[in-house]
Design a protein around this motif. Structure first.
Motif, PDB file in Angstrom:
ATOM      1  N   VAL A   1      55.352  34.452  34.651  1.00 30.32           N
ATOM      2  CA  VAL A   1      55.140  35.477  33.635  1.00 30.32           C
ATOM      3  C   VAL A   1      53.689  35.943  33.554  1.00 30.32           C
ATOM      4  O   VAL A   1      53.398  37.149  33.564  1.00 30.32           O
ATOM      5  CB  VAL A   1      55.601  34.956  32.258  1.00 30.32           C
ATOM      6  CG1 VAL A   1      55.277  35.975  31.166  1.00 30.32           C
ATOM      7  CG2 VAL A   1      57.087  34.647  32.288  1.00 30.32           C
ATOM      8  N   ILE A   2      52.739  35.003  33.473  1.00 28.87           N
ATOM      9  CA  ILE A   2      51.347  35.364  33.191  1.00 28.87           C
ATOM     10  C   ILE A   2      50.734  36.265  34.260  1.00 28.87           C
ATOM     11  O   ILE A   2      50.100  37.281  33.932  1.00 28.87           O
ATOM     12  CB  ILE A   2      50.497  34.095  32.974  1.00 28.87           C
ATOM     13  CG1 ILE A   2      50.987  33.343  31.741  1.00 28.87           C
ATOM     14  CG2 ILE A   2      49.027  34.467  32.802  1.00 28.87           C
ATOM     15  CD1 ILE A   2      50.291  32.015  31.516  1.00 28.87           C
ATOM     16  N   PRO A   3      50.868  35.965  35.561  1.00 31.50           N
ATOM     17  CA  PRO A   3      50.296  36.892  36.553  1.00 31.50           C
ATOM     18  C   PRO A   3      50.905  38.288  36.480  1.00 31.50           C
ATOM     19  O   PRO A   3      50.203  39.283  36.691  1.00 31.50           O
ATOM     20  CB  PRO A   3      50.624  36.210  37.890  1.00 31.50           C
ATOM     21  CG  PRO A   3      50.762  34.768  37.564  1.00 31.50           C
ATOM     22  CD  PRO A   3      51.399  34.740  36.203  1.00 31.50           C
ATOM     23  N   VAL A   4      52.195  38.360  36.175  1.00 26.69           N
ATOM     24  CA  VAL A   4      52.836  39.669  36.038  1.00 26.69           C
ATOM     25  C   VAL A   4      52.276  40.413  34.833  1.00 26.69           C
ATOM     26  O   VAL A   4      51.956  41.601  34.904  1.00 26.69           O
ATOM     27  CB  VAL A   4      54.366  39.515  35.909  1.00 26.69           C
ATOM     28  CG1 VAL A   4      55.021  40.879  35.715  1.00 26.69           C
ATOM     29  CG2 VAL A   4      54.937  38.821  37.134  1.00 26.69           C
ATOM     30  N   ALA A   5      52.151  39.701  33.705  1.00 25.86           N
ATOM     31  CA  ALA A   5      51.584  40.318  32.501  1.00 25.86           C
ATOM     32  C   ALA A   5      50.148  40.762  32.733  1.00 25.86           C
ATOM     33  O   ALA A   5      49.729  41.823  32.257  1.00 25.86           O
ATOM     34  CB  ALA A   5      51.657  39.334  31.336  1.00 25.86           C
TER      35      ALA A   5
ATOM     36  N   LEU B   1      46.641  46.591  34.449  1.00 26.05           N
ATOM     37  CA  LEU B   1      45.916  47.546  35.288  1.00 26.05           C
ATOM     38  C   LEU B   1      46.828  48.482  36.069  1.00 26.05           C
ATOM     39  O   LEU B   1      46.375  49.514  36.557  1.00 26.05           O
ATOM     40  CB  LEU B   1      45.014  46.795  36.286  1.00 26.05           C
ATOM     41  CG  LEU B   1      43.901  45.923  35.696  1.00 26.05           C
ATOM     42  CD1 LEU B   1      43.110  45.280  36.823  1.00 26.05           C
ATOM     43  CD2 LEU B   1      42.980  46.733  34.796  1.00 26.05           C
ATOM     44  N   THR B   2      48.086  48.120  36.213  1.00 24.61           N
ATOM     45  CA  THR B   2      48.982  48.906  37.064  1.00 24.61           C
ATOM     46  C   THR B   2      50.099  49.523  36.242  1.00 24.61           C
ATOM     47  O   THR B   2      50.376  49.107  35.112  1.00 24.61           O
ATOM     48  CB  THR B   2      49.591  48.026  38.163  1.00 24.61           C
ATOM     49  OG1 THR B   2      50.338  46.954  37.559  1.00 24.61           O
ATOM     50  CG2 THR B   2      48.504  47.452  39.047  1.00 24.61           C
TER      51      THR B   2
ATOM     52  N   ALA C   1      45.154  31.155  35.128  1.00 24.95           N
ATOM     53  CA  ALA C   1      45.953  32.378  35.017  1.00 24.95           C
ATOM     54  C   ALA C   1      45.753  33.042  33.660  1.00 24.95           C
ATOM     55  O   ALA C   1      45.638  34.273  33.558  1.00 24.95           O
ATOM     56  CB  ALA C   1      47.432  32.056  35.242  1.00 24.95           C
ATOM     57  N   ILE C   2      45.705  32.237  32.614  1.00 23.38           N
ATOM     58  CA  ILE C   2      45.465  32.779  31.273  1.00 23.38           C
ATOM     59  C   ILE C   2      44.076  33.414  31.198  1.00 23.38           C
ATOM     60  O   ILE C   2      43.882  34.474  30.591  1.00 23.38           O
ATOM     61  CB  ILE C   2      45.623  31.678  30.207  1.00 23.38           C
ATOM     62  CG1 ILE C   2      47.085  31.226  30.134  1.00 23.38           C
ATOM     63  CG2 ILE C   2      45.156  32.170  28.837  1.00 23.38           C
ATOM     64  CD1 ILE C   2      47.317  30.044  29.212  1.00 23.38           C
ATOM     65  N   GLY C   3      43.100  32.769  31.835  1.00 12.74           N
ATOM     66  CA  GLY C   3      41.749  33.325  31.859  1.00 12.74           C
ATOM     67  C   GLY C   3      41.708  34.688  32.551  1.00 12.74           C
ATOM     68  O   GLY C   3      41.057  35.620  32.071  1.00 12.74           O
ATOM     69  N   VAL C   4      42.422  34.813  33.667  1.00 10.74           N
ATOM     70  CA  VAL C   4      42.491  36.102  34.366  1.00 10.74           C
ATOM     71  C   VAL C   4      43.156  37.147  33.481  1.00 10.74           C
ATOM     72  O   VAL C   4      42.722  38.304  33.428  1.00 10.74           O
ATOM     73  CB  VAL C   4      43.260  35.947  35.691  1.00 10.74           C
ATOM     74  CG1 VAL C   4      43.516  37.308  36.328  1.00 10.74           C
ATOM     75  CG2 VAL C   4      42.489  35.062  36.658  1.00 10.74           C
ATOM     76  N   PHE C   5      44.218  36.742  32.793  1.00 12.19           N
ATOM     77  CA  PHE C   5      44.904  37.665  31.890  1.00 12.19           C
ATOM     78  C   PHE C   5      43.954  38.184  30.817  1.00 12.19           C
ATOM     79  O   PHE C   5      43.929  39.386  30.515  1.00 12.19           O
ATOM     80  CB  PHE C   5      46.090  36.963  31.235  1.00 12.19           C
ATOM     81  CG  PHE C   5      46.760  37.765  30.156  1.00 12.19           C
ATOM     82  CD1 PHE C   5      47.674  38.766  30.473  1.00 12.19           C
ATOM     83  CD2 PHE C   5      46.468  37.534  28.816  1.00 12.19           C
ATOM     84  CE1 PHE C   5      48.278  39.512  29.476  1.00 12.19           C
ATOM     85  CE2 PHE C   5      47.064  38.277  27.818  1.00 12.19           C
ATOM     86  CZ  PHE C   5      47.983  39.270  28.151  1.00 12.19           C
ATOM     87  N   MET C   6      43.159  37.306  30.232  1.00  7.29           N
ATOM     88  CA  MET C   6      42.232  37.709  29.175  1.00  7.29           C
ATOM     89  C   MET C   6      41.156  38.646  29.717  1.00  7.29           C
ATOM     90  O   MET C   6      40.794  39.636  29.066  1.00  7.29           O
ATOM     91  CB  MET C   6      41.598  36.464  28.546  1.00  7.29           C
ATOM     92  CG  MET C   6      42.593  35.581  27.810  1.00  7.29           C
ATOM     93  SD  MET C   6      41.855  34.042  27.188  1.00  7.29           S
ATOM     94  CE  MET C   6      40.708  34.687  25.971  1.00  7.29           C
ATOM     95  N   VAL C   7      40.662  38.370  30.915  1.00  7.85           N
ATOM     96  CA  VAL C   7      39.632  39.231  31.515  1.00  7.85           C
ATOM     97  C   VAL C   7      40.194  40.614  31.804  1.00  7.85           C
ATOM     98  O   VAL C   7      39.574  41.643  31.485  1.00  7.85           O
ATOM     99  CB  VAL C   7      39.081  38.589  32.802  1.00  7.85           C
ATOM    100  CG1 VAL C   7      38.206  39.589  33.560  1.00  7.85           C
ATOM    101  CG2 VAL C   7      38.283  37.343  32.477  1.00  7.85           C
ATOM    102  N   LEU C   8      41.380  40.670  32.396  1.00  7.22           N
ATOM    103  CA  LEU C   8      41.983  41.958  32.720  1.00  7.22           C
ATOM    104  C   LEU C   8      42.366  42.729  31.460  1.00  7.22           C
ATOM    105  O   LEU C   8      42.307  43.966  31.441  1.00  7.22           O
ATOM    106  CB  LEU C   8      43.211  41.756  33.606  1.00  7.22           C
ATOM    107  CG  LEU C   8      42.937  41.225  35.014  1.00  7.22           C
ATOM    108  CD1 LEU C   8      44.214  41.168  35.830  1.00  7.22           C
ATOM    109  CD2 LEU C   8      41.893  42.076  35.726  1.00  7.22           C
ATOM    110  N   THR C   9      42.739  42.006  30.413  1.00  8.91           N
ATOM    111  CA  THR C   9      43.030  42.668  29.144  1.00  8.91           C
ATOM    112  C   THR C   9      41.788  43.344  28.590  1.00  8.91           C
ATOM    113  O   THR C   9      41.832  44.486  28.116  1.00  8.91           O
ATOM    114  CB  THR C   9      43.576  41.664  28.121  1.00  8.91           C
ATOM    115  OG1 THR C   9      44.797  41.092  28.621  1.00  8.91           O
ATOM    116  CG2 THR C   9      43.844  42.331  26.780  1.00  8.91           C
ATOM    117  N   ALA C  10      40.655  42.633  28.674  1.00  8.99           N
ATOM    118  CA  ALA C  10      39.397  43.210  28.202  1.00  8.99           C
ATOM    119  C   ALA C  10      38.987  44.419  29.034  1.00  8.99           C
ATOM    120  O   ALA C  10      38.495  45.418  28.506  1.00  8.99           O
ATOM    121  CB  ALA C  10      38.301  42.144  28.240  1.00  8.99           C
ATOM    122  N   LEU C  11      39.210  44.334  30.342  1.00 10.84           N
ATOM    123  CA  LEU C  11      38.844  45.449  31.220  1.00 10.84           C
ATOM    124  C   LEU C  11      39.780  46.641  31.057  1.00 10.84           C
ATOM    125  O   LEU C  11      39.364  47.794  31.255  1.00 10.84           O
ATOM    126  CB  LEU C  11      38.869  44.988  32.683  1.00 10.84           C
ATOM    127  CG  LEU C  11      37.806  43.957  33.091  1.00 10.84           C
ATOM    128  CD1 LEU C  11      38.036  43.526  34.533  1.00 10.84           C
ATOM    129  CD2 LEU C  11      36.403  44.526  32.915  1.00 10.84           C
TER     130      LEU C  11
END
Length: 287
Positions: free
Chosen positions: A201-205, A210-211, A251-261
């Motif tokens: 779920v998390i990588p997809v979210a 961005l996509t 994965a959660i960290g990546v999600f948070m970074v991409l959310t901010a971006l």
């Protein structure tokens, strides 16, 4: 590299790469059809298979695959026939599978501590036969999720429309459930049965931040999952932490970074859309 001098780390990194590719491959469809928690239910029911594998002295991976597939088929049949809600079916898988695993291994004279590596993942428990089994199962998952991507996407997007177009909706639904079950056992050794749903779920979210298109989301989700899986597994070599927890937190960290971006990007898109709408409105007024 020193980390590659050890056979157990070579096996662990290969297994991590397989998990990183397969989990979001099926997870993209589960998120699309709002069944993100299916991995949790299947992870719990697979615990019974792991316990049977230990008690019967057979491969826990293959036994977990068999039991998880049976559970997935039962859950999908119950859901499709409408005799009970999907939530109830998932709840039965959650509790019955976990309780069954603990009971079987206890009655069989084993220790429940043996289930811990399957629950949360452990790089030291990845054997050569596990890598072979995971590679075969991962190939099956990718063949289904990529080879039938158009049909599966149509079913996940709108079952009624897919049925009208002549697609075998029930068969495809069963195929999604079975593929999810197989993916759970692929990730068992590295991420653990209790955390595998997070990698579906998390990588997809994160990718969805961005996509927009399905193919772009799938590709970015696999890239994110592969990166955090390999990085998290390598990190456990240098710091004594559980591999599954490390991978999920990354994965959660990546999600948070991409959310901010993605926030300023979403604002620019909205501003551009409003500007285009205003131009169209002015043109209509002139006409």
């Amino acid at each position: 590299m020193e980390i590659l001098d050890y056979a157990f780390m070579q096996r662990a990194l290969i297994a991590a790469a397989l998990v990183g590719i397969t989990a979001p491959a099926i997870g993209t469809y589960l998120v699309q059809r709002r069944q993100a928690v299916m991995g949790d239910g299947l992870g719990h029911v697979a615990m019974t298979g792991v316990a049977l594998g230990f008690v019967l002295h057979t491969s826990p991976v293959w036994m977990a695959t068999l039991v998880a597939v049976v559970g997935a088929v039962c859950m999908e049949l119950i859901r499709s026939r409408g005799k009970t809600s999907g939530d109830v079916a998932l709840a039965m898988l959650f509790y019955g599978g976990l309780a069954g695993g603990v009971m079987i291994i206890s009655v069989g004279g084993g220790s429940t501590a043996r289930l811990l590596s399957a629950m949360f993942g452990s790089i030291t428990h990845v054997a050569s036969e596990d890598v072979v089994a995971m590679a075969l199962l991962a190939a099956l998952v990718l063949a289904v999720t990529i080879g039938l991507r158009r049909q599966l996407f149509a079913v996940c997007q709108d079952e009624e429309f897919a049925r009208v177009t002549g697609l075998p909706v029930r068969v495809l639904n069963l195929l999604i459930a079975v593929t999810a079950a197989v993916t759970v056992t692929v990730a068992m050794r590295i991420v653990g049965l209790l955390l595998v749903s997070a990698m579906m779920v998390i990588p997809v979210a994160a990718a969805q931040r961005l996509t927009r298109g399905f193919a772009a989301t799938l590709g970015l989700a696999i890239a994110i999952s592969l990166t955090v899986s390999v990085t998290g597994t390598a990190a456990t070599y240098y710091i004594d932490v559980p591999s599954g927890a490390t991978i999920v937190l990354l994965a959660i960290g990546v999600f948070m970074v991409l959310t901010a971006l993605s926030t300023p990007l979403a604002r620019r898109r909205a501003k551009a859309a409003r500007a285009a709408e205003e131009v169209c409105t002015r043109d209509d007024v002139k006409v």
